[in-house]
Design an enzyme around this catalytic site. Structure first.
Site: not given
Ligand code: IMP
Length: 188
Positions: A9, A65-66, A144, A146, A171
């Site tokens: 990402n 992971d977020s 990016f 959400y 983050r």
């Molecule tokens: P991961 O790559 O499996 O951690 O997925 C994280 C999901 O959460 C993805 O759909 C991201 O777009 C969303 N996400 C994580 N951090 C953010 C952020 O800081 N802003 C907006 N969306 C986020």
């Protein structure tokens, strides 16, 4: 110091670099085997990604992971945030599911779980949360995922500058905790 970053990402990598580069940490992007994110927690997934990258490269490896947890949706999308709906429809799906939810019940938080795995077997895990509300429409151009629907005070994350977002984001909080843990780790 060099860490492999186990993420594809671009936006996430950018946020990692913004905060870790000034600390003298260089992030290396590598071609890595895709890891299935099937853990029950954010941290389980972050650890899985970081460990797999470390085993593959032999270098210290970091992964995040977020996701977004929305109180009115029972914590959803949660660990399924990246797979909540087809690409391009995720924010709109959330807005639709929140259509009849009143202002005071629109509370939500972003979580970032970050794991750093060293080749010797040591692991550092940190987590950051950012509390806000789900908006009623997409607002702003930056960021990016959400970001356009996540309201922090009067602004959506997309309406904030990089510095404003880093100062309060999940983050940013997790990475500043990581900085502290790294200082302790290297001064042992
Ligand atoms: P991961 O790559 O499996 O951690 O997925 C994280 C999901 O959460 C993805 O759909 C991201 O777009 C969303 N996400 C994580 N951090 C953010 C952020 O800081 N802003 C907006 N969306 C986020």
């Amino acid at each position: 110091m060099q860490f492999v970053i186990a993420s594809h990402n671009k936006h996430k990598i950018e946020e990692f670099k913004r905060i870790l580069n000034p600390l003298g940490i260089e992030l290396i992007e590598a071609e890595l085997t895709e890891v299935e994110e099937n853990g029950e927690t954010f941290m389980a997934n972050a650890y899985k990604k970081a460990k797999s990258a470390m085993l593959e490269t032999g270098l210290p490896s970091i992964a995040d992971d977020s996701g977004l947890c929305i109180d009115a949706l029972g914590g959803e999308p949660g660990v399924k945030t990246a797979r909540y709906a087809p690409v391009g429809q995720r924010k709109l799906t959330v807005l639709k599911n929140m259509e009849n939810v009143p202002e005071e019940k629109r509370t939500a938080y972003f979580v970032a779980a970050i794991a750093l795995c060293f080749p010797g077997g040591d692991v550092i895990e940190v987590e950051g949360k950012c509390y806000g509300k789900i908006g009623y429409e997409c607002k702003g151009e930056g960021g990016f995922g959400y970001d356009p629907i996540f309201m922090y005070g009067k602004k959506s994350f997309s309406e904030m500058s990089d510095e404003e977002k880093d100062a309060v984001s999940h983050r940013g909080i997790a990475l500043r905790k990581l900085e502290e843990r790294l200082k302790e780790y290297f001064n042992r």
